[in-house]
Write an enzyme that holds these catalytic residues in place. Structure first.
Site, PDB file in Angstrom:
ATOM      1  N   CYS A   1      62.382  51.939  29.563  1.00  0.00           N
ATOM      2  CA  CYS A   1      61.889  50.639  29.087  1.00  0.00           C
ATOM      3  C   CYS A   1      62.065  50.572  27.575  1.00  0.00           C
ATOM      4  O   CYS A   1      62.485  49.564  27.008  1.00  0.00           O
ATOM      5  CB  CYS A   1      60.409  50.450  29.417  1.00  0.00           C
ATOM      6  SG  CYS A   1      59.969  50.667  31.144  1.00  0.00           S
TER       7      CYS A   1
ATOM      8  N   CYS B   1      65.399  49.450  25.446  1.00  0.00           N
ATOM      9  CA  CYS B   1      65.633  48.051  25.071  1.00  0.00           C
ATOM     10  C   CYS B   1      64.450  47.429  24.333  1.00  0.00           C
ATOM     11  O   CYS B   1      64.619  46.645  23.406  1.00  0.00           O
ATOM     12  CB  CYS B   1      65.929  47.215  26.309  1.00  0.00           C
ATOM     13  SG  CYS B   1      67.397  47.754  27.204  1.00  0.00           S
ATOM     14  N   HIS B   2      63.238  47.726  24.804  1.00  0.00           N
ATOM     15  CA  HIS B   2      62.062  47.014  24.276  1.00  0.00           C
ATOM     16  C   HIS B   2      61.415  47.705  23.079  1.00  0.00           C
ATOM     17  O   HIS B   2      60.520  47.117  22.463  1.00  0.00           O
ATOM     18  CB  HIS B   2      61.004  46.858  25.377  1.00  0.00           C
ATOM     19  CG  HIS B   2      61.444  45.996  26.523  1.00  0.00           C
ATOM     20  ND1 HIS B   2      61.631  44.636  26.404  1.00  0.00           N
ATOM     21  CD2 HIS B   2      61.710  46.299  27.812  1.00  0.00           C
ATOM     22  CE1 HIS B   2      61.999  44.133  27.577  1.00  0.00           C
ATOM     23  NE2 HIS B   2      62.064  45.127  28.450  1.00  0.00           N
TER      24      HIS B   2
ATOM     25  N   CYS C   1      37.374  32.079  49.954  1.00  0.00           N
ATOM     26  CA  CYS C   1      37.130  32.705  48.648  1.00  0.00           C
ATOM     27  C   CYS C   1      36.085  31.891  47.881  1.00  0.00           C
ATOM     28  O   CYS C   1      35.170  32.439  47.266  1.00  0.00           O
ATOM     29  CB  CYS C   1      38.414  32.742  47.820  1.00  0.00           C
ATOM     30  SG  CYS C   1      39.878  33.355  48.670  1.00  0.00           S
TER      31      CYS C   1
ATOM     32  N   CYS D   1      32.066  32.119  48.235  1.00  0.00           N
ATOM     33  CA  CYS D   1      31.350  33.156  47.483  1.00  0.00           C
ATOM     34  C   CYS D   1      31.595  33.036  45.984  1.00  0.00           C
ATOM     35  O   CYS D   1      30.655  32.995  45.200  1.00  0.00           O
ATOM     36  CB  CYS D   1      31.785  34.551  47.945  1.00  0.00           C
ATOM     37  SG  CYS D   1      30.933  35.113  49.436  1.00  0.00           S
ATOM     38  N   HIS D   2      32.856  32.979  45.579  1.00  0.00           N
ATOM     39  CA  HIS D   2      33.180  33.185  44.161  1.00  0.00           C
ATOM     40  C   HIS D   2      33.058  31.916  43.311  1.00  0.00           C
ATOM     41  O   HIS D   2      32.952  32.012  42.097  1.00  0.00           O
ATOM     42  CB  HIS D   2      34.576  33.791  44.035  1.00  0.00           C
ATOM     43  CG  HIS D   2      34.678  35.151  44.669  1.00  0.00           C
ATOM     44  ND1 HIS D   2      33.962  36.231  44.226  1.00  0.00           N
ATOM     45  CD2 HIS D   2      35.390  35.597  45.740  1.00  0.00           C
ATOM     46  CE1 HIS D   2      34.241  37.294  44.981  1.00  0.00           C
ATOM     47  NE2 HIS D   2      35.098  36.928  45.913  1.00  0.00           N
TER      48      HIS D   2
ATOM     49  N   CYS E   1      39.700  41.709  50.321  1.00  0.00           N
ATOM     50  CA  CYS E   1      38.845  40.543  50.590  1.00  0.00           C
ATOM     51  C   CYS E   1      39.211  39.922  51.923  1.00  0.00           C
ATOM     52  O   CYS E   1      38.329  39.564  52.715  1.00  0.00           O
ATOM     53  CB  CYS E   1      38.981  39.502  49.478  1.00  0.00           C
ATOM     54  SG  CYS E   1      38.142  39.965  47.950  1.00  0.00           S
TER      55      CYS E   1
END
Lengths: 159, 265
Positions: free
Chosen positions: B80, B83-84, B181, B184-185, B226
């Protein structure tokens, strides 16, 4: 053959950790046929789902079974004080047996959405009109018919 | 008596003084308008575990990611870093923008899949399995470079239909338990589900170290968990369905700071 026998023995030795309790036989064995029921007056199911009368002792085990959608996830039950950390996202079940008849509780357990369409409470005895049920639960109810009757027998003792 | 009081004062002072290396943002930083990071719902012990980089178990993944960033792999003889260069410079802010619409694939891409595509196309290396320690480590390392920066998810233009798809997923009741979802959330965050406080399901700390799994964990693994908790058939990790959901959920937490690696229960 010896190898197979050893394999079976090993599997049995591991079994207690993952095997469902006898309470959950309806969730793993052959799919039991759905018992038909009749709704009376939009709010009750007067006829029990099983021949065998509800057993409050087994019912207590049914409703506190932590691995099968126990009431205590969401509701407080003051008479079950030995179970810590009771949920508080739904109304307390205090005095439930004084507030409802068995026939009313039966409909509320079987399918509370018939009374309150947008309720969060699961229908404990329903297999249709559900979305993307996990493969092993397709065609199965959360509670068996006997679980429903035993649970009602226990819930009626909460006074 | 005086000596006893002095001793008591000393003990108290020691107890409330945070270790010098703890991150310890003020609690207000974990809330933007009505949006609360999962940190907000944690107990003190778990918060302290996240705050201290020397105790936070998710930092092991970040460190492993740093090593992987420099490791040459694949047919092109590159890492990685080839290049970076320095991740601390060039990766700063990147995690605030993902997931995002990706013109190349015509769908949503997240950091995990972006890292894998770079490995295949630029390094000539094999992609990592979705929930592999390596992919989680690199994702955690890249995300960590944005720690403290606000999530800023673009849902306009070509991202819009995917946003709607994710929103619909979020609001659909699922599984034998038949709960969405949102129930609850959105509707019950802060309330007690058995012994646990329900959070808003925010993802700004991901990949997170989840205590019950004792491992660094992706957003999609959490979705899978979940779903199966509701006895709903999960989607594969990295699937278009979970990518759309991840887009919606990340947008839901807009403005919340990147916390990677967060510690969650």
């Amino acid at each position: 053959m010896v190898g197979l026998a050893a394999g079976v023995a090993a599997a049995q030795a591991q079994a207690p950790a993952t095997a469902p309790t006898p309470l959950q036989a309806h969730l793993t064995g052959p799919i039991p046929p759905l018992v038909k029921y009749e709704i009376v007056g939009n709010t009750t199911i007067p006829q029990p789902l099983t021949e065998r009368p509800g057993d409050p002792v087994r019912g207590r085990r049914v409703v506190t079974d932590a691995s099968n959608s126990t009431c205590l996830i969401c509701h407080e039950v003051p008479t079950l004080e030995e179970f810590p950390n009771q949920g508080k996202i739904a109304p307390s079940l205090e005095g439930l047996g004084s507030r409802y008849t068995a026939a009313e509780l039966r409909l509320r357990l079987v399918n509370p959405k018939l009374l309150v369409p947008d309720t969060m409470m699961p229908a404990y005895y329903r297999t249709e009109a559900l979305t993307r049920v996990q493969r092993q639960y397709v065609g199965r109810t959360i509670y068996s018919a006997q679980d429903i009757e035993d649970a009602i027998a226990f819930l009626m003792t909460i006074r | 008596m005086k000596a006893l009081l002095a001793l008591l004062a000393l003990v108290l002072a020691t107890a409330v003084t945070a270790p010098a290396h703890a991150q310890g943002w003020p609690l207000e930083r974990y809330t933007v308008e009505d949006r609360n990071s999962g940190y907000f719902y944690l107990g003190r012990q778990t918060r302290l575990l996240q705050d201290d980089d020397f105790q936070n178990p998710g930092m092991f993944a970040v460190d492993q990611g740093a090593a992987l960033w420099r490791r040459v792999d694949g047919t092109q003889g590159r890492s990685c870093q080839t290049c970076h260069q320095n991740a601390a410079d060039v990766m700063k802010g990147v995690a605030t923008r993902y997931p995002a619409y990706d013109a190349k694939s015509g769908g949503i891409i997240n950091l995990e899949l972006l890292i894998n595509r770079e490995r295949v196309e630029k390094m000539g290396a094999a992609p990592f399995a979705y929930e592999s320690p390596e992919l989680l480590a690199l994702t955690a390392y890249v995300s960590h470079q944005s720690r403290g920066m606000a999530k800023n998810i673009d849902i306009s233009g070509p991202a819009a239909p995917f946003f709607e798809q994710g929103k619909e997923f979020w609001n659909t009741r699922r599984g034998q338990i038949d709960i969405s979802c949102a129930m609850c959330h959105d509707d019950r965050a802060g309330m007690l589900l058995r012994g646990d406080v329900i959070s808003q399901g925010q993802t700004n700390g991901h990949p997170m170290y989840r205590l019950i799994w004792q491992s660094i964990s992706s957003t999609h693994r959490m979705f899978e968990w979940c779903n199966t908790s509701m006895r709903a058939e999960p989607y594969p990790l990295g699937s278009p369905e979970y990518l759309a959901l991840e887009l919606y959920v990340a947008w839901r937490g807009r403005g919340l700071p990147v916390e990677t690696p967060s510690v969650r229960k």
